[in-house]
Design an enzyme around this catalytic site. Structure first.
Site, mmCIF file in Angstrom:
data_model
loop_
_atom_site.group_PDB
_atom_site.id
_atom_site.type_symbol
_atom_site.label_atom_id
_atom_site.label_comp_id
_atom_site.label_asym_id
_atom_site.label_seq_id
_atom_site.Cartn_x
_atom_site.Cartn_y
_atom_site.Cartn_z
ATOM 1 N N ASP A 1 32.648 38.512 46.484
ATOM 2 C CA ASP A 1 32.150 39.809 46.952
ATOM 3 C C ASP A 1 31.376 40.508 45.836
ATOM 4 O O ASP A 1 30.814 41.593 46.038
ATOM 5 C CB ASP A 1 33.271 40.678 47.534
ATOM 6 N N SER A 2 31.287 39.855 44.660
ATOM 7 C CA SER A 2 30.364 40.311 43.620
ATOM 8 C C SER A 2 28.929 40.242 44.131
ATOM 9 O O SER A 2 28.011 40.756 43.480
ATOM 10 C CB SER A 2 30.527 39.482 42.343
ATOM 11 N N ASP B 1 35.234 35.021 49.524
ATOM 12 C CA ASP B 1 36.015 36.249 49.388
ATOM 13 C C ASP B 1 36.115 36.983 50.719
ATOM 14 O O ASP B 1 35.093 37.165 51.404
ATOM 15 C CB ASP B 1 35.307 37.211 48.415
ATOM 16 N N LYS C 1 39.440 33.749 49.505
ATOM 17 C CA LYS C 1 40.077 34.382 48.343
ATOM 18 C C LYS C 1 40.368 35.834 48.688
ATOM 19 O O LYS C 1 39.519 36.501 49.301
ATOM 20 C CB LYS C 1 39.178 34.309 47.104
ATOM 21 N N GLU D 1 42.507 39.552 47.101
ATOM 22 C CA GLU D 1 43.002 40.202 45.891
ATOM 23 C C GLU D 1 44.344 40.881 46.154
ATOM 24 O O GLU D 1 44.484 41.585 47.165
ATOM 25 C CB GLU D 1 41.994 41.263 45.411
ATOM 26 N N GLU E 1 42.000 37.609 36.362
ATOM 27 C CA GLU E 1 40.813 38.273 35.813
ATOM 28 C C GLU E 1 41.195 39.296 34.756
ATOM 29 O O GLU E 1 42.035 40.175 34.985
ATOM 30 C CB GLU E 1 40.018 38.956 36.957
HETATM 31 O O1 KIV Z 1 33.600 38.270 43.462
HETATM 32 C C1 KIV Z 1 33.644 37.529 42.479
HETATM 33 O O2 KIV Z 1 32.615 37.076 41.971
HETATM 34 C C2 KIV Z 1 34.945 37.177 41.936
HETATM 35 C C3 KIV Z 1 35.002 36.338 40.708
HETATM 36 C C4 KIV Z 1 34.344 36.951 39.553
HETATM 37 C C5 KIV Z 1 36.364 35.886 40.390
HETATM 38 O O3 KIV Z 1 35.921 37.556 42.477
#
Ligand code: KIV
Length: 271
Positions: free
Chosen positions: A51-52, A90, A120, A122, A189
């Site tokens: 989600d980055s 994510d 993924k 969190e 992280e």
């Molecule tokens: O969203 C992302 O890029 C991440 C990674 C940096 C672990 O969660």
């Protein structure tokens, strides 16, 4: 390509074997077809549609605004490029935290619409019911602890997490719970390297570090950081393998001046 004809496709089983044999796991983010194809060709073990994307693709300050539809779009683009790497996607902020049924539906959408192999999410104890609902549907989960960017407003900064004993203890107990529930790996992280090392020894599932030292079972980076695409973003934990920002700006200014001076296109580039 069907699952039956893919050679050496990385799976959750591969992750397990890599941890057991001490082979390190390499992961990069990607959000589009072209970058994902390069990452796959480079031999990366897994591609995370993080989600980055909210930061590096859309220019938001945090990861919070990105939607499930937008994540699915990015994941579909990446999926078309990947042949060997495992595809992990994510679940974005607000699509799994408080309601296990919502978590289940979000994860199912990702799996059905993108061809991902895992999602993924969190968090630890507070999202345990959502973790169970997703796992019960047969969907593998990569967990994510430490600096979890979706909680940035609660943290108030992007500083190192779990420096103090109480937070470190909670992180250890969350990691053990996530392992017990059946998550296949956990991203750590921005936590002290010693804590990540301890967890890596104590957990049977692979730990994937980002700003967590080199004793984790694997590492993940945002591909734009590795390639040096943003001259103003230099996190301590990210190694720049290229300075693409400079290279790209140089190439573009050369093109601009070639157009202005009418040296592009030349005879060979014309019909
Ligand atoms: O969203 C992302 O890029 C991440 C990674 C940096 C672990 O969660």
């Amino acid at each position: 390509m069907s699952i039956h004809t893919e050679i050496n496709k990385v799976t959750t089983e591969t992750f397990k074997k890599m941890k057991a044999s001490g082979k390190k796991i390499s992961i990069l983010t990607a959000y589009d077809f072209s970058m994902a194809r390069l990452a796959d060709e480079g031999g990366i073990d897994a591609i995370l549609v993080g989600d980055s994307a909210a930061n590096v693709m859309a220019g938001y300050e945090t990861t919070l605004p990105i939607t499930l539809d937008q994540m699915i779009y990015h994941a579909q683009c990446v999926s078309r490029a990947v042949s060997r790497a495992m595809l992990v996607v994510d679940l974005p902020f607000g699509t799994y935290q408080s309601d296990p049924m919502q978590a289940y539906h979000s994860a199912v959408r990702v799996m059905k619409e993108t061809g991902a192999a895992a999602v993924k999410i969190e968090g630890g104890l507070e999202i345990a019911e959502s973790v169970k609902a997703i796992l019960n549907a047969g969907i593998p989960i990569m967990a994510h602890l430490g600096l979890t960017p979706q909680s940035i407003n609660q943290f108030g900064s992007f500083k190192l997490r779990a420096k103090e004993e109480a937070e470190a203890e909670k992180l250890i107990s969350d990691a053990k719970l996530l392992e017990e529930l059946g998550c296949f790996s956990v991203v750590l992280e921005k936590i002290p390297a010693k804590l990540a090392e301890k967890l890596t020894k104590e957990l049977t599932i692979p730990t994937i570090g980002i700003g967590a030292g080199n004793q984790c079972d694997g590492q993940v980076l945002v591909i734009h950081d590795l390639l040096g695409m943003n001259k103003n973003f230099k996190p301590k934990f990210a190694r720049k393998y290229l300075n693409l920002h400079e290279e790209i700006v140089k190439a573009i200014s050369q093109y601009v001046s070639d157009v202005k001076e009418q040296t592009f296109p030349n005879e060979n580039e014309s019909f």
